[in-house]
Design an enzyme around this catalytic site. Sequence first.
Site, PDB file in Angstrom:
ATOM      1  N   LYS A 266     -10.687   5.049   1.475  1.00  0.00           N
ATOM      2  CA  LYS A 266     -10.364   6.533   0.935  1.00  0.00           C
ATOM      3  C   LYS A 266     -11.545   7.475   1.398  1.00  0.00           C
ATOM      4  CE  LYS A 266      -6.283   5.691  -0.638  1.00  0.00           C
ATOM      5  NZ  LYS A 266      -5.689   4.849   0.194  1.00  0.00           N
TER       6      LYS A 266
HETATM    7  C1  PLP Z   1      -0.328   7.210  -1.802  1.00  0.00           C
HETATM    8  C2  PLP Z   1      -1.051   5.901  -2.445  1.00  0.00           C
HETATM    9  N1  PLP Z   1      -1.000   5.792  -3.928  1.00  0.00           N
HETATM   10  C3  PLP Z   1      -1.475   4.853  -4.398  1.00  0.00           C
HETATM   11  C4  PLP Z   1      -2.447   3.844  -3.836  1.00  0.00           C
HETATM   12  C5  PLP Z   1      -3.032   2.854  -4.689  1.00  0.00           C
HETATM   13  O1  PLP Z   1      -4.299   3.107  -4.576  1.00  0.00           O
HETATM   14  P1  PLP Z   1      -5.207   1.890  -5.344  1.00  0.00           P
HETATM   15  O2  PLP Z   1      -5.683   0.839  -4.034  1.00  0.00           O
HETATM   16  O3  PLP Z   1      -6.787   2.607  -5.622  1.00  0.00           O
HETATM   17  O4  PLP Z   1      -4.771   1.340  -6.400  1.00  0.00           O
HETATM   18  C6  PLP Z   1      -2.725   4.130  -2.643  1.00  0.00           C
HETATM   19  C7  PLP Z   1      -3.665   3.246  -1.724  1.00  0.00           C
HETATM   20  O5  PLP Z   1      -4.002   3.138  -0.562  1.00  0.00           O
HETATM   21  C8  PLP Z   1      -2.021   5.096  -1.739  1.00  0.00           C
HETATM   22  O6  PLP Z   1      -2.193   5.276  -0.712  1.00  0.00           O
END
Ligand code: PLP
Length: 398
Positions: free
Chosen positions: A182
């Site tokens: 990210k």
């Molecule tokens: C659009 C979206 N939502 C949620 C997530 C979930 O994030 P995390 O890995 O921090 O749980 C991601 C992760 O890549 C994502 O791209």
Amino acid sequence: MRSVPFYRHSLTHKDAEAMSEVLHGIFLTTGPRTRQIEQELAGYLGASFATGVTSCTTALYLTLLARGIGPGDEVITTPMTFIATANAVLHTGATPIFVDVEPTTGNIDPGQVEKAITDRTKAVIPVHLYGTMVDMRRLHDVCRRSGLYVIEDCAHALEAVRDDVRPGKLGDAACFSFYATKNVTCGEGGAIVTNDGELHDRLSWLRMHGMSKSAAERYTARYQHWDMIGLGYKANMNDLQAALLLSQLPRVEQQLERRETIGQRYEAAFRNIDSVGFPTIPAGARSARHLFTIWVPPERRDEILARLQERQVGVAVNYRAIHLLTYYRERFGFREGDFPNAERIGSSTIILPMYPGLYDEDVNAVIEAVRSVCEEVAWTTLKADDKAGTDRPCTSPL
Ligand SMILES: Cc1ncc(COP(=O)(O)O)c(C=O)c1O
């Protein structure tokens, strides 16, 4: 041949030192650094509160729980997202209801949301895909009329703005990811930003099993007993994660400038390639430029992807439409044709390298690779069509 990795983080020695300082203190878990990043994050977004958690997945899940969403409820969301968005709904016992996306942005279409509302609908989760925000003013109007909660999935959109709206301004809560790739990262991590003090209070115990006092509160002064005031989950951010985030936050705007320059260079180059399309950033929007997406003819996507890899360009597919993944098909009976825009995008998408550490030479190499691969593939398509006696040009899919 120049090799361009899909992603390289931009962490510095100073960031590492910030983390190492934490190792010399007492709080490896949630402590002063976590409180500080919560304040600074809320400040950066112009919001009142933030709660640090372990991921965007837990951020979404806990926010749904905090809003009392569970079995029998429906939550409207998009099939053009990472599975985490809809999985968080399933973990509460509620049902995700997918609606189709706009063909030009890939973002959830507020008009489709309005059509999908039933007596059981409790919330909507818009996803600000690739870093460009959903039309929140329109979506907010639709949701306010029906009394629905809006929980924004901002995993891609920390720096985004649209029509003077930042993430979390119109939604009840904005959920962020600090996952390894990210724009701001601590490997794994997340946060929930809100202007609602009551929601913030609930989230602070929901992220800690439902305990009424955090470790910092229990141990920094005289020991205090704690109670369990509700059923929560274990999802609190720790101070090591927080220290890394704190050290990066001051340079987020400067890094966005570099992302924007790279995005504009890609767009200028790809505008001249017939077989390549890319998402539109609507007027009035500032994209966080998290992912740079190209859309190529679906029947050639995998071949183009493989050829780009052969040329040492790191690529990914974010995302194939999630209603067509095995689990969702089998559990809910989804089929091809259910959400045509999301499906077309899902089978046309290739994600190219996009991070501030890309050199101009890297960007040139990616552009050159896309141009040559698309020419090669168009040529082989034409030759195959000649043999088959058809006349099928290689054009943008959308
Ligand atoms: C659009 C979206 N939502 C949620 C997530 C979930 O994030 P995390 O890995 O921090 O749980 C991601 C992760 O890549 C994502 O791209």
